[in-house]
Enzyme design. Structure first.
Site, short mmCIF file in Angstrom:
data_model
loop_
_atom_site.label_atom_id
_atom_site.label_comp_id
_atom_site.label_asym_id
_atom_site.label_seq_id
_atom_site.Cartn_x
_atom_site.Cartn_y
_atom_site.Cartn_z
CB ILE A 201 -0.86 0.08 1.30
CG1 ILE A 201 -1.56 -1.23 1.60
CG2 ILE A 201 -1.87 1.23 1.22
CD1 ILE A 201 -1.97 -1.35 3.07
CG HIS A 202 2.88 3.12 -2.99
ND1 HIS A 202 2.67 1.95 -3.67
CD2 HIS A 202 3.05 4.08 -3.94
CE1 HIS A 202 2.72 2.18 -4.97
NE2 HIS A 202 2.94 3.47 -5.17
NE ARG A 203 -1.16 3.72 -7.03
CZ ARG A 203 -0.13 4.14 -7.76
NH1 ARG A 203 -0.05 5.39 -8.13
NH2 ARG A 203 0.82 3.32 -8.12
CG ASP A 278 -1.93 1.21 -3.01
OD1 ASP A 278 -0.77 0.78 -3.18
OD2 ASP A 278 -2.23 2.02 -2.12
#
Ligand code: UD1
Ligand code: UDP
Length: 356
Positions: A201-203, A278
């Site tokens: 997850i990083h968006r 993501d």
């Protein structure tokens, strides 16, 4: 002839590796690393593992707000372009480093070659969407990874300068997956084949809305399955600020780890039961690894993975991840959605014919 390549973020190090290998047989390549990503496990590890040539220029720009980060890069890249006087500039993907490279080159009338052109989410809230649109419209040659990307560009009246090359990330996977298999074993992470889900997850659209990030964390914690979570530093910092990090660390089924190297990541993807992400790149790698993907977004640029049934978009607010995963039925696999593994060669050939 002299070509300047501008990279700076994790996925760009992975994309430049196969192209650079071929490009250097014909051209003098000057590699500029903006330093958008700088932690060893977000940057240096890829240079070492993928044997990417050392950058000729390290700009060490680091983390800032969008305008400031892009602006600092713009000024520094311009200085290099004025000094080196290249015949062309290659940029990759859709990060702020991509936009800065393209903008700097365009003002100096240097041809721009955009690798991974034509992707659209049609969501201008995403910083990447703005970077892509701008870069595509400034580029002299656009290398589209998919038919859909070619179509998206045609809708914006960009036709003659487009080449369907296939995806360099597929080249990278084909080149590296046996190496990854030989070098790493899943037992390193205390797991076995199919015993866990892999999650990244990083968006910004997920990390920057606390309620949304919390919903994602809750849905991961409610899975009755082990989850390996190599955490992007952006998400790590935000989870810490929201006091969610400790909760995750205490959770028995979630294995929170530092970002891993590319070869380790390929191994983790191949051995997983499924992937929750993501990331743009990881959605495609799930497809290449033939494992189901659950994408924590409202839309994706990689529509082929969804259309073939291997990828499912999951809105963390109104879809239960656990139920979605349980109900998932696998589909037929189509082999050549992302080219034939020779995108890098096609890109270099395209550049050569540009100069004829
Ligand atoms: C960037 C790209 C995104 C891409 C992602 C790949 C833009 C606008 N976004 O997002 O498209 O999917 O890279 O991973 O270009 N940080 C560190 N150490 C690092 C790098 C970042 O601690 O080595 C932290 C900093 O707190 C920084 C934050 O992560 O502020 C975000 O980094 P940044 O490069 O601005 O954006 P990404 O979220 O990484
Ligand atoms: N990746 C990696 N280590 C990790 C997480 C991702 O090597 O811990 C690789 C992944 O295999 C893929 C690329 O990084 O090749 C994707 O980059 P990221 O998710 O940061 O960016 P995006 O593709 O969303 O722009």
């Amino acid at each position: 002839r002299k070509i300047i390549t501008v990279v700076g973020a994790r996925p760009q190090f992975i994309k430049v590796a196969p192209v650079s290998r071929i490009l250097r047989k014909t051209y003098q390549e000057i590699l500029v690393n903006t330093g958008q990503h700088y932690d060893f496990n977000m940057s240096g590890v890829f240079f070492d593992e993928l044997q990417i040539p050392r950058p000729d220029y390290n700009l060490e720009v680091g983390s800032h707000s969008h305008g400031k980060q892009t602006g600092i890069m713009l000024g520094l890249i311009e200085e290099i372009l004025l000094k080196e006087k290249p015949d062309g500039v290659i940029v990759y993907g859709d990060t702020n480093s991509t936009l800065a490279g393209a903008l700097a080159a365009s003002k100096l009338h240097i041809p721009i070659f955009h690798v991974e052109a034509g992707l659209r989410s049609y969501n201008k809230q995403m910083p990447e969407e703005i970077n892509r649109i701008m870069t595509d419209h400034l580029s002299s040659l656009l290398f589209a990874p998919t038919e859909r990307a070619v179509h998206n560009l045609a809708l914006e009246n960009i036709v003659d300068s487009v080449r369907l090359s296939g995806d360099v990330m597929y080249d990278a996977v084909r080149y590296n997956y046996m190496i990854a298999r030989d070098r790493f074993e899943i037992s390193k992470f205390g797991q076995s084949k199919g015993s866990y889900y892999l999650c990244t997850i990083h968006r910004a659209e997920n990390t920057d809305q606390p309620a949304r990030l919390k919903a994602i964390v809750d849905s991961l914690m409610s899975l009755n399955m082990s989850v390996i979570l190599p955490l992007h530093p952006r998400t790590h910092k935000i989870l810490k600020d929201l006091e969610l990090l400790e909760k995750i660390i205490r959770h028995k089924k979630i294995q929170l780890i530092e970002p891993v190297s590319y070869l380790e990541m390929l191994m983790l993807e191949m051995e997983s039961k499924g992937i929750i992400t993501d990331s743009g790149g990881v959605q495609k790698e799930a497809y290449f690894a033939k494992v189901p993907c659950f994408t924590l977004r409202e839309e994706t640029e990689w529509v082929e993975t969804v259309n073939t049934g291997w990828n499912t978009l999951v809105n963390p607010f109104d879809m239960d991840l656990s139920t979605t995963i349980c109900q998932k039925k696998m589909s037929n696999y189509i082999d050549d959605l992302y080219g034939d593994g020779n995108a890098s060669q096609k890109i270099v050939d395209g550049i050569k014919s540009f100069y004829i």
